[in-house]
Each structure stands twice: as C-alpha cells, then as structure tokens.
Design an enzyme around this catalytic site. Sequence first.
Site, PDB file in Angstrom:
ATOM      1  N   TYR A 363       0.599  -1.167   0.001  1.00 42.91           N
ATOM      2  CA  TYR A 363      -0.053  -0.047   0.102  1.00 42.91           C
ATOM      3  C   TYR A 363       0.809   1.255  -0.211  1.00 42.91           C
ATOM      4  O   TYR A 363       0.244   2.278   0.084  1.00 42.91           O
ATOM      5  CB  TYR A 363      -0.902   0.008   1.157  1.00 42.91           C
ATOM      6  CG  TYR A 363      -1.618  -0.948   1.558  1.00 42.91           C
ATOM      7  CD1 TYR A 363      -2.416  -1.453   0.731  1.00 42.91           C
ATOM      8  CD2 TYR A 363      -1.550  -1.991   2.623  1.00 42.91           C
ATOM      9  CE1 TYR A 363      -3.221  -2.736   1.081  1.00 42.91           C
ATOM     10  CE2 TYR A 363      -2.245  -2.992   3.131  1.00 42.91           C
ATOM     11  CZ  TYR A 363      -2.976  -3.659   1.999  1.00 42.91           C
ATOM     12  OH  TYR A 363      -3.958  -4.610   2.201  1.00 42.91           O
ATOM     13  N   CYS A 390      14.943 -10.317  -1.421  1.00 46.83           N
ATOM     14  CA  CYS A 390      15.544 -10.197  -2.982  1.00 46.83           C
ATOM     15  C   CYS A 390      14.499  -9.707  -3.483  1.00 46.83           C
ATOM     16  O   CYS A 390      14.103  -9.741  -4.812  1.00 46.83           O
ATOM     17  CB  CYS A 390      15.830 -11.673  -3.495  1.00 46.83           C
ATOM     18  SG  CYS A 390      16.807 -11.349  -5.136  1.00 46.83           S
TER      19      CYS A 390
END
Length: 477
Positions: A363, A390
């Site tokens: 968000y 990652c």
Amino acid sequence: MSASPDRPLVPDWLTVPDDANALAQGVWPDAAHRDDRGELVVGGVSASDLRALYGTPLYVLDEDEVRGRARRARAAFDAAAARHGTTAHVYYAGKAFLSTEVVRWVTSEGLAVDVATGGELAVALAAGADPARLGFHGNNKSVAEIARAIAAGVGSIVIDSEIEVERVAAEAERRGIRQSVRLRVTSGVHAETHDFLATAHEDQKFGIALDRAEAVVARIRALPSLDFGGLHCHIGSQIFGVDGFRESAARLLDVHERLLEGGPVRVLNLGGGFGIAYTSVDRPTPIEELAGAIVDAVAGECARRGIPVPVLAFEPGRAIVGPAGVTLYEVGTVKPVRVSDDLTRVYVSVDGGMSDNARPALYGAQYSARIASRVSDADPALVRVVGKHCESGDIVVDAEYLPGDVAPGDLLAVPATGAYCFSLSSNYNYVLRPPVVAVRGGASRVIVRGETIDDLLAHDVGVHDAAQALRFGKDSE
C-alpha cells in the site's frame, strides 16, 4: 507521497527532528519510554533484554495498551449510545491481529469478536470466546465454514451475497437451528483518511448494493431458518474524522426505515476503519469524539424519520491493537547510496522486511523508526530502512531521520505494527516468521511461537521422502 523541490528525497510531511531519539506521542505505546541508559522500554522490558531472550526480528505487543484501548472503545460507544436510549456492541476485528491470548484480552475487557474465515473462527473458539458473541464475516464463506459456524453457535453470520442467503438457510435448516444473520450492503460511501467519496454504487467484492437490500431482506425473512438482525456496512480503513460515517449512516437509515415496515430491525452495524498514527504528523480522531459524533448522527437521522434508534455495532481492529505493537530489528548493513551528484540516501538494512511487514510494499504505507538500543547526539540523517529480501521494493520505512551514526548491531524499533503485520506475514525467501511476545509490568512471554527451519522443512514432502530414502538405504546395507 510528494517531495519538496528543495528536498527531492524527502516526503513533504517529513521534517528534520530536533531530536532523532524522541518518541513521537501517539505513535508509540503510551507507556513506551527510554530508560536511564537511553534504551527503549516497552511494557517495562528493555529492547536489549527482549533481543537477548527472543532474538530479532521480533513482534512486541504491549498487553496493557491493547486492554486499555479495548476498554476505552467500549466505554466510548456505551456512553454515546446511552445518551440516546440505546446500546452499542463493540466487536474486535480479528483480521488486524488474532491469537488466543489477544482474544482473551479483548473479551475480558467486554468486546465481542469479529472473524472472517474458518481459521479465525477456530482461533477465537480455541481461546474460549463465547460463540454467541462472535460475528462471522467473509465474501466467500465455504459451505464447510458456514456449517462450522452454525454448529458452534456463532451469534451472527454476516451475509455477503444473495447466493449466501440460500447456503446459510440450508445449513441452518439441516441442523434445526434458526440462525441470526445480518446483511452487508454497500452504501456508496468510501472513506480513506481525510476524504470520502459518495457514489451510487461501489465497485468492490464485498456486500450487496443498497438498492437490492430490501429484496434480499424479504427473501431472508421468508426463510424460517433465518432471523434477520439488521444491516451491516464498512466504508473503508484508516479513516480520520466522521463525515464518511455520517453520510453512510444516513443512506443506511433510509433503507432501515423501510425495512421496519416488514418486521423488526434490531441492529445497525457501521463497521470500523478508525485510523491510528503511524508518523508524527498523523492526527487520528479520538475514539470518544468518533463515538459521540457517529451515534449523535444516527440518533439525529432517526429522530428526523420518527423511528427508534437501533442497537448499534462497531468493529474496530487496527485502533485497538495497532499502536500496541512495536517490531524490533537488528541493523545489518548501512550503505550510503549516491542518488545524484549532490544527493545521497543512506540505506539501513535490517534482518526482517516485507515478510514481517508487507504493508509498505502493498500500500505504500508510511512508518516511523528509532534506534532502540541507545541514544545518540549525532546529527539526524535521512535514511531508508529496508529488509533482507531479494526485492527492490522490500522497504520497511520509506523515509525517516535517524542519528547519523546508526551502525551495524544497533537495534531498530518500528512502532504501530500491531495491526496487519503479523496477519500479512509470509515465508518469502524462506525467511522465518518472527515470534510475537507480550510485555506487561516488566515481564515478557511468547504468545505466538516463532518459526524454525524445521517448521519450514516439515511442509516440504520432498524432504520427508529424501529422509525416508536415506533411512531405507542404510537399513538395507
């Protein structure tokens, strides 16, 4: 989020603090403070003691803060309702954070509990919650989940679609039970933080359009295995102010009034979504002000229509548990990154990330941070706190000022993480979910066990098969 032209890396709301060690009021648990050594103390326990006992990352939950907020919400809505001759039910929205201990805390403080899946229902029941004080939500409840809820004696099932009317009715009839239900509708009011949008229809997966409500309620009333309790509506999340609630309530009461012609409508549930402070500039509306203004608005609309004020229900979750949570991390690396010829951003990498707090990635949520293991008189430096995953979007705190000498081994604390962080956690990159520790009165205890590598491998059938094959080979030698 926009940046200032003269500070292109800094969001316009973020200013250089006078003290990069200070804990902003309202963002941290009320009793959080620094001790004589400069360490962060939550629930009477220091950050370094918590690290020594449980490691990092670590979710820390202040029990007194959760309990206090639950009591405060119940008292606020009880008082507001009593002024208008009615009563209020306050449900804790379990999706924010659910464990058996938290269920016990909030129910002992007088709250009911709202669940949205069979798993959440199982946790609430395992905690000993009274089934009659549970509400069961969800836009796609399975037949098995509906059956479990009815068998358990759940107080109210919130019907979310016309198909679900028949499913709940059939299961209740099969068991010889008259099941209390509420109907979730969309009022056309969607509120987010300071603004709200009122439209004729909402494009979302939840609920039934308000103009279909009377027909659906007529069908519910025609089924002897169902007992219609009232309407339910939820208008958004992280809401500041009451304008959206006022508008939504007025629209709901138009339908509520017409439904009274066909029989009783006992309850009006206006949902939750009350906002909290994540940063020093957030100004959430106090729960007493929210409760008073919303209930006054409902009472005013009822008086205008000449109808009685119904029992009112509300479902705060984030507002109860969010500010009670602090996540502790250990700093692993500190990396100045030259963004342009005259701009450098300092990346502070911690030992968790988007697996324990997905909200910034999902968000763009903003959080705060402070060094928890010490104080420093170094000049504030603009940093971005990032995780170990990652992913370039693995950001814990997008922009914050920390003392410029932040270094590997420092403990870093991120406040306001009690809601949705544990609930949304994952094993991305096979990172272990952290434990949840409750603190109170100088003592700490694990309330949700952290995962181990053995837990991860236990789900992988190939690991089991390989071990079996190895044992078989040894046995045959």
